[in-house]
Design a protein around this motif. Structure first.
Motif, PDB file in Angstrom:
ATOM      1  N   VAL A   1     -21.835 -25.241  44.077  1.00 14.61           N
ATOM      2  CA  VAL A   1     -21.689 -26.276  45.104  1.00 14.61           C
ATOM      3  C   VAL A   1     -22.664 -27.424  44.845  1.00 14.61           C
ATOM      4  O   VAL A   1     -22.303 -28.601  44.959  1.00 14.61           O
ATOM      5  N   ILE A   2     -23.913 -27.093  44.488  1.00 16.13           N
ATOM      6  CA  ILE A   2     -24.910 -28.137  44.237  1.00 16.13           C
ATOM      7  C   ILE A   2     -24.446 -29.077  43.123  1.00 16.13           C
ATOM      8  O   ILE A   2     -24.642 -30.301  43.204  1.00 16.13           O
TER       9      ILE A   2
ATOM     10  N   CYS B   1     -17.071 -14.174  35.945  1.00 18.07           N
ATOM     11  CA  CYS B   1     -16.259 -13.137  35.289  1.00 18.07           C
ATOM     12  C   CYS B   1     -17.106 -12.277  34.357  1.00 18.07           C
ATOM     13  O   CYS B   1     -16.901 -11.062  34.257  1.00 18.07           O
ATOM     14  N   SER B   2     -18.071 -12.909  33.682  1.00 17.14           N
ATOM     15  CA  SER B   2     -18.939 -12.146  32.785  1.00 17.14           C
ATOM     16  C   SER B   2     -19.755 -11.119  33.556  1.00 17.14           C
ATOM     17  O   SER B   2     -19.917  -9.973  33.120  1.00 17.14           O
ATOM     18  N   PHE B   3     -20.269 -11.514  34.721  1.00 16.35           N
ATOM     19  CA  PHE B   3     -21.039 -10.585  35.527  1.00 16.35           C
ATOM     20  C   PHE B   3     -20.143  -9.495  36.131  1.00 16.35           C
ATOM     21  O   PHE B   3     -20.557  -8.345  36.268  1.00 16.35           O
ATOM     22  N   LEU B   4     -18.923  -9.863  36.492  1.00 16.93           N
ATOM     23  CA  LEU B   4     -18.017  -8.873  37.076  1.00 16.93           C
ATOM     24  C   LEU B   4     -17.649  -7.787  36.076  1.00 16.93           C
ATOM     25  O   LEU B   4     -17.381  -6.647  36.457  1.00 16.93           O
TER      26      LEU B   4
ATOM     27  N   ILE C   1     -16.609 -26.129  37.318  1.00 17.55           N
ATOM     28  CA  ILE C   1     -15.995 -24.958  37.944  1.00 17.55           C
ATOM     29  C   ILE C   1     -15.656 -23.903  36.897  1.00 17.55           C
ATOM     30  O   ILE C   1     -15.880 -22.701  37.103  1.00 17.55           O
ATOM     31  N   ILE C   2     -15.130 -24.332  35.747  1.00 17.43           N
ATOM     32  CA  ILE C   2     -14.786 -23.375  34.694  1.00 17.43           C
ATOM     33  C   ILE C   2     -16.037 -22.662  34.179  1.00 17.43           C
ATOM     34  O   ILE C   2     -16.018 -21.447  33.943  1.00 17.43           O
ATOM     35  N   VAL C   3     -17.138 -23.394  34.013  1.00 19.97           N
ATOM     36  CA  VAL C   3     -18.381 -22.779  33.533  1.00 19.97           C
ATOM     37  C   VAL C   3     -18.865 -21.709  34.501  1.00 19.97           C
ATOM     38  O   VAL C   3     -19.210 -20.580  34.094  1.00 19.97           O
ATOM     39  N   PHE C   4     -18.878 -22.014  35.790  1.00 15.84           N
ATOM     40  CA  PHE C   4     -19.362 -21.038  36.763  1.00 15.84           C
ATOM     41  C   PHE C   4     -18.385 -19.876  36.919  1.00 15.84           C
ATOM     42  O   PHE C   4     -18.801 -18.738  37.141  1.00 15.84           O
TER      43      PHE C   4
ATOM     44  N   SER D   1     -25.482 -16.319  44.683  1.00 14.09           N
ATOM     45  CA  SER D   1     -26.238 -17.236  43.835  1.00 14.09           C
ATOM     46  C   SER D   1     -25.316 -18.213  43.111  1.00 14.09           C
ATOM     47  O   SER D   1     -25.596 -19.422  43.048  1.00 14.09           O
ATOM     48  N   LEU D   2     -24.208 -17.726  42.579  1.00 12.73           N
ATOM     49  CA  LEU D   2     -23.287 -18.618  41.868  1.00 12.73           C
ATOM     50  C   LEU D   2     -22.622 -19.617  42.809  1.00 12.73           C
ATOM     51  O   LEU D   2     -22.397 -20.776  42.430  1.00 12.73           O
TER      52      LEU D   2
END
Length: 322
Positions: free
Chosen positions: A66-67, A36-39, A28-31, A60-61
């Motif tokens: 979830v997968i 945040c980087s994309f935002l 969860i932290i990685v995603f 997409s994220l």
């Protein structure tokens, strides 16, 4: 190992947290970091493309996280019951407690919480995990629980999933969980490929790969649901019965799989019936306009053009040269 008044003693032990463990938190932290980087990039995007870009990235994220996350959760199947039950072996003392059974892809999580928590001069708040993945020995974990002197309700539930249990569901859960996890990893790979195709851009092929992602997620659910082919033994605590049903991870995977089908069908349909709208959503018209604008600024070598466009002069030969 010795008995104390006919009862196995209790020992301190590490306990796996229910539903969320370290692996889940890391994923969860990685995603969230990626999101945040994309935002941070959003203010640099102009016009409606900012909204379209935000929707594409977040969808997409969500699919990707979830997968991965559902492979580490412990609530593919779950059940709760409140009952008056014996607390220790060889003891007639009864406690009122909430007993929970939570089944994941790699093991089972059993919780025992007293009502109230402090009863019979002890704190009744247990959360035990027994793994059955191919690199773990479930029966060995169960035997360790016996030696540690875990409460009777936890051992009673854990015994239902041992390989020697008359219920005979150990191999079914172990194999179905293994193949469910493998199919989900294939879905994750197809999700990565779909993102690559969308960025190339090859929109229609990206839509096909999103459909493939959704199909593999549905196949994973079908693989896990095969455990229903083996009837589960009755789980009773006095007059109360514990029934397990599909949990949050199962329904979340189903929802995201259907979302992938909707996205894939929408992309493919727009490609064949409204390509301009699809290109607008993926911000391709802006790139084409910029290319056209760049092509208008052409520097011409006038001397070269004059020599090229001027008609060829007829050659003249004097009799002496012949």
């Amino acid at each position: 190992m010795t008995l104390f008044d006919g009862v196995y003693p209790f020992y301190p032990q590490q306990r796996k947290s229910f539903v969320f463990d370290i692996s889940t938190i890391i994923v969860i932290i990685v995603f969230l970091t990626l999101a945040c980087s994309f935002l941070i990039i959003i203010p640099g995007i102009r016009g409606r493309a900012r909204l379209y870009w935000l929707i594409r990235v977040l969808l997409s994220l969500v699919i990707g996280v979830v997968i991965v996350v559902v492979q580490y959760t412990s609530d593919w199947e779950s059940g709760w019951v409140k009952a008056n039950t014996s607390y220790k072996s060889f003891s007639h003392a009864l406690v009122n407690a909430d007993i929970g059974l939570h089944v994941g892809l790699t093991g089972v999580n059993i919780t025992l919480v007293g009502n109230p928590v402090n009863q019979v001069n002890e704190t009744i708040n247990y959360n035990e995990y027994f793994a059955w993945s191919f690199d773990a020995d479930y029966d060995h974990s169960y035997n360790e629980g016996l030696e540690k002197g875990l409460p009777s309700p936890i051992l009673y539930l854990a015994e239902k999933f041992t390989s020697q249990s008359p219920c005979g569901v150990h191999n079914q859960y172990r194999i179905s969980g293994h193949y469910t996890s493998a199919v989900l990893w294939v879905a994750f790979c197809s999700w990565l490929i779909s993102n690559i195709l969308f960025s190339m851009p090859a929109l229609v092929y990206g839509g096909y790969m999103v459909l493939v992602t959704g199909a593999f997620m549905i196949f994973s659910l079908l693989s896990f649901s095969t455990v229903r082919n083996s009837p589960m033994c009755a789980i009773k605590f006095g007059s109360a019965s514990l029934h397990i049903v599909y949990g949050g991870s199962f329904w979340l995977t189903l929802a995201v799989g259907l979302l992938c089908f909707i996205i894939g069908v929408t992309v493919v349909t727009l490609h064949f019936f409204s390509l301009d709208l699809l290109k607008t959503f993926f911000d391709l018209h802006v790139d084409e306009a910029e290319e056209c604008q760049e092509m208008t600024e052409v520097y011409v070598n006038q001397r070269f053009m004059n020599n090229t466009l001027s008609p060829p002069q007829p050659s003249t030969h004097s009799p002496q040269s012949i």
